[in-house]
Design an enzyme around this catalytic site. Sequence first.
Site, PDB file in Angstrom:
ATOM      1  N   ASP A   1       1.395   2.664   3.526  1.00  0.00           N
ATOM      2  CA  ASP A   1       0.536   3.846   3.332  1.00  0.00           C
ATOM      3  C   ASP A   1       1.365   5.123   3.401  1.00  0.00           C
ATOM      4  O   ASP A   1       0.875   6.167   3.853  1.00  0.00           O
ATOM      5  CB  ASP A   1      -0.618   3.901   4.339  1.00  0.00           C
ATOM      6  CG  ASP A   1      -1.735   4.844   3.877  1.00  0.00           C
ATOM      7  OD1 ASP A   1      -1.742   5.208   2.690  1.00  0.00           O
ATOM      8  OD2 ASP A   1      -2.575   5.214   4.707  1.00  0.00           O
TER       9      ASP A   1
ATOM     10  N   HIS B   1       1.524   5.404  -1.685  1.00  0.00           N
ATOM     11  CA  HIS B   1       1.189   6.581  -2.502  1.00  0.00           C
ATOM     12  C   HIS B   1       2.489   7.179  -3.025  1.00  0.00           C
ATOM     13  O   HIS B   1       3.355   7.569  -2.230  1.00  0.00           O
ATOM     14  CB  HIS B   1       0.459   7.638  -1.668  1.00  0.00           C
ATOM     15  CG  HIS B   1      -0.833   7.150  -1.098  1.00  0.00           C
ATOM     16  ND1 HIS B   1      -2.038   7.323  -1.749  1.00  0.00           N
ATOM     17  CD2 HIS B   1      -1.105   6.456   0.039  1.00  0.00           C
ATOM     18  CE1 HIS B   1      -3.003   6.770  -1.018  1.00  0.00           C
ATOM     19  NE2 HIS B   1      -2.465   6.241   0.065  1.00  0.00           N
TER      20      HIS B   1
ATOM     21  N   HIS C   1       0.867  -1.204   0.000  1.00  0.00           N
ATOM     22  CA  HIS C   1       0.000   0.000   0.000  1.00  0.00           C
ATOM     23  C   HIS C   1       0.892   1.238   0.000  1.00  0.00           C
ATOM     24  O   HIS C   1       1.511   1.570   1.008  1.00  0.00           O
ATOM     25  CB  HIS C   1      -0.899   0.017   1.238  1.00  0.00           C
ATOM     26  CG  HIS C   1      -1.883   1.140   1.232  1.00  0.00           C
ATOM     27  ND1 HIS C   1      -3.238   0.956   1.411  1.00  0.00           N
ATOM     28  CD2 HIS C   1      -1.733   2.482   1.058  1.00  0.00           C
ATOM     29  CE1 HIS C   1      -3.860   2.116   1.354  1.00  0.00           C
ATOM     30  NE2 HIS C   1      -2.960   3.075   1.141  1.00  0.00           N
TER      31      HIS C   1
ATOM     32  N   HIS D   1     -10.605   1.270   1.533  1.00  0.00           N
ATOM     33  CA  HIS D   1     -10.419   2.272   2.595  1.00  0.00           C
ATOM     34  C   HIS D   1     -11.644   2.143   3.481  1.00  0.00           C
ATOM     35  O   HIS D   1     -12.721   2.639   3.146  1.00  0.00           O
ATOM     36  CB  HIS D   1     -10.286   3.692   2.021  1.00  0.00           C
ATOM     37  CG  HIS D   1     -10.031   4.710   3.094  1.00  0.00           C
ATOM     38  ND1 HIS D   1      -8.828   5.334   3.268  1.00  0.00           N
ATOM     39  CD2 HIS D   1     -10.825   5.162   4.099  1.00  0.00           C
ATOM     40  CE1 HIS D   1      -8.893   6.137   4.323  1.00  0.00           C
ATOM     41  NE2 HIS D   1     -10.089   6.049   4.835  1.00  0.00           N
TER      42      HIS D   1
ATOM     43  N   LYS E   1      -9.336  -0.051  -6.013  1.00  0.00           N
ATOM     44  CA  LYS E   1      -9.403   0.576  -4.696  1.00  0.00           C
ATOM     45  C   LYS E   1     -10.767   1.225  -4.485  1.00  0.00           C
ATOM     46  O   LYS E   1     -11.236   1.985  -5.339  1.00  0.00           O
ATOM     47  CB  LYS E   1      -8.306   1.637  -4.579  1.00  0.00           C
ATOM     48  CG  LYS E   1      -8.273   2.412  -3.271  1.00  0.00           C
ATOM     49  CD  LYS E   1      -7.740   1.564  -2.120  1.00  0.00           C
ATOM     50  CE  LYS E   1      -7.858   2.298  -0.775  1.00  0.00           C
ATOM     51  NZ  LYS E   1      -6.708   3.110  -0.460  1.00  0.00           N
TER      52      LYS E   1
ATOM     53  N   HIS F   1      -4.727  -0.582   5.725  1.00  0.00           N
ATOM     54  CA  HIS F   1      -4.344   0.163   6.939  1.00  0.00           C
ATOM     55  C   HIS F   1      -5.332  -0.028   8.093  1.00  0.00           C
ATOM     56  O   HIS F   1      -5.947   0.930   8.566  1.00  0.00           O
ATOM     57  CB  HIS F   1      -4.126   1.640   6.645  1.00  0.00           C
ATOM     58  CG  HIS F   1      -5.108   2.296   5.709  1.00  0.00           C
ATOM     59  ND1 HIS F   1      -6.468   2.244   5.901  1.00  0.00           N
ATOM     60  CD2 HIS F   1      -4.926   3.016   4.577  1.00  0.00           C
ATOM     61  CE1 HIS F   1      -7.063   2.898   4.926  1.00  0.00           C
ATOM     62  NE2 HIS F   1      -6.151   3.373   4.103  1.00  0.00           N
TER      63      HIS F   1
HETATM   64  O1  DOR Z   1      -3.702   9.620   5.494  1.00  0.00           O
HETATM   65  C1  DOR Z   1      -4.028   9.285   4.369  1.00  0.00           C
HETATM   66  N1  DOR Z   1      -3.426   9.801   3.279  1.00  0.00           N
HETATM   67  N2  DOR Z   1      -5.009   8.396   4.200  1.00  0.00           N
HETATM   68  C2  DOR Z   1      -5.496   8.102   3.003  1.00  0.00           C
HETATM   69  O2  DOR Z   1      -6.391   7.303   2.939  1.00  0.00           O
HETATM   70  C3  DOR Z   1      -5.000   8.771   1.791  1.00  0.00           C
HETATM   71  C4  DOR Z   1      -3.656   9.271   1.982  1.00  0.00           C
HETATM   72  C5  DOR Z   1      -3.223  10.254   0.922  1.00  0.00           C
HETATM   73  O3  DOR Z   1      -3.424   9.989  -0.257  1.00  0.00           O
HETATM   74  O4  DOR Z   1      -2.654  11.293   1.294  1.00  0.00           O
HETATM   75 ZN    ZN Z   2      -3.416   5.075   1.492  1.00  0.00          ZN
END
Ligand code: DOR
Ligand code: ZN
Length: 347
Positions: free
Chosen positions: A248, A16, A14, A137, A100, A175
Amino acid sequence: MTAVVTIRRPDDWHLHLRDGTMLSNVLPYTVERFARAIIMPNLVPPVTTAGAARAYRDRILAAMPRGADFTPLMTGYLTDTIEAEEVARGFKSGAWIAMKLYPAGATTNSHAGVTDIRKIDRVLTTMAEIGMPLLVHGEVVDPDVDVFDREAVFLDRILAPLLDRMPTLRVVFEHVTTAEGVEFVINTPHQVGATITAHHLMINRNAIFQGGIRPHMYCLPIAKRERHRLALRRAATSGNPRFFLGTDSAPHRLRDKENACGCAGIFNAPGALELYAEVFDEDNALDALEAFASLNGPAFYRMPPNEQRISLVNSGTRIPAAVAIEEGEAVIPFRAGETLRWRLVAG
Ligand code: DOR
Ligand code: ZN
């Protein structure tokens, strides 16, 4: 005390990475540590077509440090109107390997997400048929539900009924942050796995308010009470194959975090694996790190584990105070400026 831990090269289930200069500046931290990562699709605009997923993968590959050995595993973003055929075509062609589910409004760049799970019944039925994982999520967006209860309520209101309707759907509860979530994952007869972040293993909700408001400790799902953190630690270190590593890591520019309305997200890619090693070490569970970091995820996703090995030695990793993104812009990592106990060395 153990001085060296050698495990199969891990994966991050997971992540970003964003796009543009953010992508090229944060990607090296992940590539150094992980062989593969599940790439979240909540870009602006979100990745809602197989073509967009392919193009995003190409941008990630173009941003890779020279000589790097890393495979981005792409995902798509579910909307109320996405077509089941597009989802299935993208899966069969390898453009994306999972979808997702962001409940609309639940978190960063989720406004185009799903407003009512029943609207995507056809898509989810198709996914169950073709064995395509649904990444969730798991928070309700009902403003009447307390922000600390949104995960537990999601299990009751959305996920349990969904699995009753579609018992063969494969789900990753992303998460997980609560004891209720852990219990659900352990006890459900359905095919449900869960990722656990390093920060949710390390902080409870006090960290967000320690001596003042701490925007770099704010993420969604928000950190919960200590009893939940302890439940997560027991799950991660238990060896139960349903739990696996997912950082995450969610970078935001400093000015977007330190803001009257700061963005949710903790950037933990620098030192990500070392953070988990610290947790497992503290719980005398380093022998369970390989299952959590390198074996359980591939097994759930029906992929072979990585053949290469990496080692961690207990000689310290310094986390940078800030990571520069572009002129005058930086991201502050989790545990910025601190030295972690474990350090990564190649194979
Ligand atoms: O804290 C988070 N940041 N939770 C999420 O679900 C998305 C993520 C983000 O893309 O910044
Ligand atoms: Zn995330």
